[in-house]
Design a protein around this motif. Structure first.
Motif, short mmCIF file in Angstrom:
data_model
loop_
_atom_site.label_atom_id
_atom_site.label_comp_id
_atom_site.label_asym_id
_atom_site.label_seq_id
_atom_site.Cartn_x
_atom_site.Cartn_y
_atom_site.Cartn_z
N THR A 1 0.83 -1.22 0.00
CA THR A 1 0.00 0.00 0.00
C THR A 1 0.86 1.26 0.00
O THR A 1 0.41 2.33 0.42
CB THR A 1 -0.94 0.02 1.21
N CYS B 1 -8.26 5.51 -9.45
CA CYS B 1 -7.24 4.50 -9.15
C CYS B 1 -6.18 4.50 -10.25
O CYS B 1 -6.48 4.82 -11.40
CB CYS B 1 -7.84 3.10 -9.06
N SER C 1 -4.89 2.70 -12.79
CA SER C 1 -5.56 1.53 -13.35
C SER C 1 -5.71 1.62 -14.86
O SER C 1 -5.65 2.71 -15.44
CB SER C 1 -6.96 1.38 -12.72
N LEU D 1 -6.47 -2.90 -11.81
CA LEU D 1 -5.23 -2.47 -11.20
C LEU D 1 -4.08 -3.43 -11.50
O LEU D 1 -4.29 -4.63 -11.61
CB LEU D 1 -5.39 -2.32 -9.69
N HIS E 1 -2.17 1.11 -4.98
CA HIS E 1 -3.41 0.41 -4.67
C HIS E 1 -4.37 1.20 -3.77
O HIS E 1 -5.23 0.61 -3.12
CB HIS E 1 -3.08 -0.94 -4.04
N GLY F 1 -4.93 -7.79 -5.73
CA GLY F 1 -5.33 -6.94 -6.83
C GLY F 1 -6.82 -6.87 -7.05
O GLY F 1 -7.57 -7.66 -6.50
#
Length: 462
Positions: free
Chosen positions: A236, A259, A261, A311, A317, A421
């Motif tokens: 994290t 995010c 992503s 992600l 994350h 994930g």
């Protein structure tokens, strides 16, 4: 039913949570089996409880044993060489038990100095269930609420290890002879730097071409563990100030990416209720939003808009607010952990798909454990919207860090995924006129878009 006898070996493993070539996953399972054989351990309490629950229910026992047997039988019809993976429930329990005292490795292949990245085993339990969860028996097992409740306890037990200093051995333990590369090795750091640098977004790129890991992420390179207190603390990790600037601060017409992503889909005219379990995997808002009292606000007109992205294993994350506004509700919905769309497993008409858990992401929005964060945007042309982070497989914790009634500014943190994930959705009401910024076409092979960078612009209501 006739089962196709071919397999698209090397399918996209979105985000790199498991190796692209399934033979590498099976090599890792073989290594785990050798470890269990060399040092067998008694089952931990929640795994022993799962064993007793299955043994006590003849139908569940038959289904559990059936999914391993069915996978073993059907997989031999594929071109893959058969490797020793779990072939029955007892075999699986012993391997699952061994995982409880391990942390995910930055798994590579080949002998030093010629090792090449093969993808991490970021989902070690998923690796054991990769084929069984794609069977008809597996669908029945992992749609069982009692099974999911017990897996939640098992994942909770594992998470207790992953937040301890004992879990950070994988950050520094470099063992090329066993294909394990330390997360803080030069090789792994270079991969994470490359992923961060390569993310798309508004120009200029905030990360220079010569940036180092410690210049991108908050850490202490003078410390052996770079200051990370556990595996989860590393997982994290946060960005350095300035690495992910917020687009158009003060302009509430600009929506930013929630995010770090890769875009999977932008779907408009989404219905309140649809057949999400079929091959087409339509979005079904009532199921996604867990029949929340706010759900009717996303009905009517031409339907809602859903943006979905996934992600990367090597990335960031945490979740951030895509809009400025007030948190109306924020809570976690308990759901499944290892359920996948049956039509993406062995029953895929195009052939059994080794990437099925990833290809089931639209399906997972309706059935998996997920967070629902409803935000009343300051911009009335957006109004109520929902940020929905969705846990996949090992993700036992969607941690929400905001409270109802709290006002957030665009780019503020909303929460984070722990231990694994995931995918996420942004859901907008009918009538919200969105022009998404075209960095590239959403797809299974898309590139990360930077968190906090411009994602879309909302047009004023007429």
């Amino acid at each position: 039913m006739t089962h196709p006898s071919h397999l698209r070996v090397g399918n996209a493993r979105m985000g790199g949570w498991l190796p692209r070539d399934p033979l590498h996953t099976e090599q890792w399972i073989k290594k785990l089996k050798q470890k269990v054989k060399a040092s067998p351990q008694p089952l931990i309490e929640p795994i022993a409880a799962l064993q007793q629950m299955v043994y006590a229910d003849p139908v569940l026992y038959a289904n559990v044993q059936g999914m391993f047997a069915e996978a073993h039988f059907l997989k031999q019809d594929t071109p893959l060489d058969w490797q020793p993976e779990p072939v029955n429930f007892e075999d699986f329990l012993a391997l699952l038990n061994a995982i409880m005292a391990t942390a995910p490795e930055a798994y590579q292949t080949g002998a030093a100095p010629n090792q090449q990245p093969a993808g991490m085993i970021g989902f070690p339990i998923n690796a054991l269930l990769d084929w069984p969860m794609g069977t008809s028996f597996g669908y029945d097992v992992f749609s069982n609420a009692l099974v999911n409740q017990q897996f939640k306890k098992i994942l909770g037990y594992w998470s207790q290890f992953l937040v301890t200093p004992a879990s950070r051995y994988v950050l520094v333990q470099d063992d090329p002879s066993s294909d394990a590369i330390a997360w803080l090795s030069a090789t792994a750091q270079a991969e994470m730097v490359s992923v961060a640098q390569g993310a798309l977004g508004q120009q200029p790129n905030p990360i220079p071409t010569d940036a180092t890991f410690s210049q991108i992420f908050n850490c202490n390179p003078s410390d052996r563990y770079y200051g990370f207190q556990s595996w989860d603390d590393f997982f994290t990790r946060t960005f350095q100030t300035g690495v992910r600037p917020i687009s158009a601060v003060g302009d509430n017409s600009v929506i930013v990416n929630a995010c770090e992503s890769a875009p999977l889909a932008v779907t408009r005219n989404v219905a309140l209720s649809d057949s999400f379990w079929l091959k087409g995997q339509a979005y079904s808002l009532e199921n996604m939003l867990n029949w929340d009292a706010y759900t009717p606000q996303f009905a009517g007109g031409n339907g809602a808009t859903v943006y979905q992205a996934f992600l990367s294993a090597l990335s960031y994350h945490r979740w951030h607010a895509p809009v400025s506004g007030t948190i109306k509700k924020a809570y976690v919905v308990n759901g499944s952990y290892y359920l996948e769309n049956l039509w993406q497993g062995f029953f895929n008409p195009s052939g059994p798909d080794d990437a099925a858990p990833n290809n089931s992401q639209a399906f997972l929005t309706a059935v998996a454990t997920r967070a629902l964060i409803f935000i009343e945007a300051d911009n009335p042309d957006i109004g109520l919207m929902c940020v929905m982070p969705v846990g996949m497989a090992e993700v036992s914790s969607c941690e929400i860090t905001v409270q109802p009634g709290q006002h957030v500014n665009k780019g503020d943190q909303l929460g984070m995924f722990h231990f694994g994930g995931s995918t996420h959705c942004l859901i907008f009401r009918p009538g919200v006129n969105l022009a998404f910024t075209p960095y590239e076409q959403p797809s299974l092979n898309a590139t990360n878009v930077r968190v906090n960078t411009q994602l879309a612009v909302v047009q004023p209501s007429r």
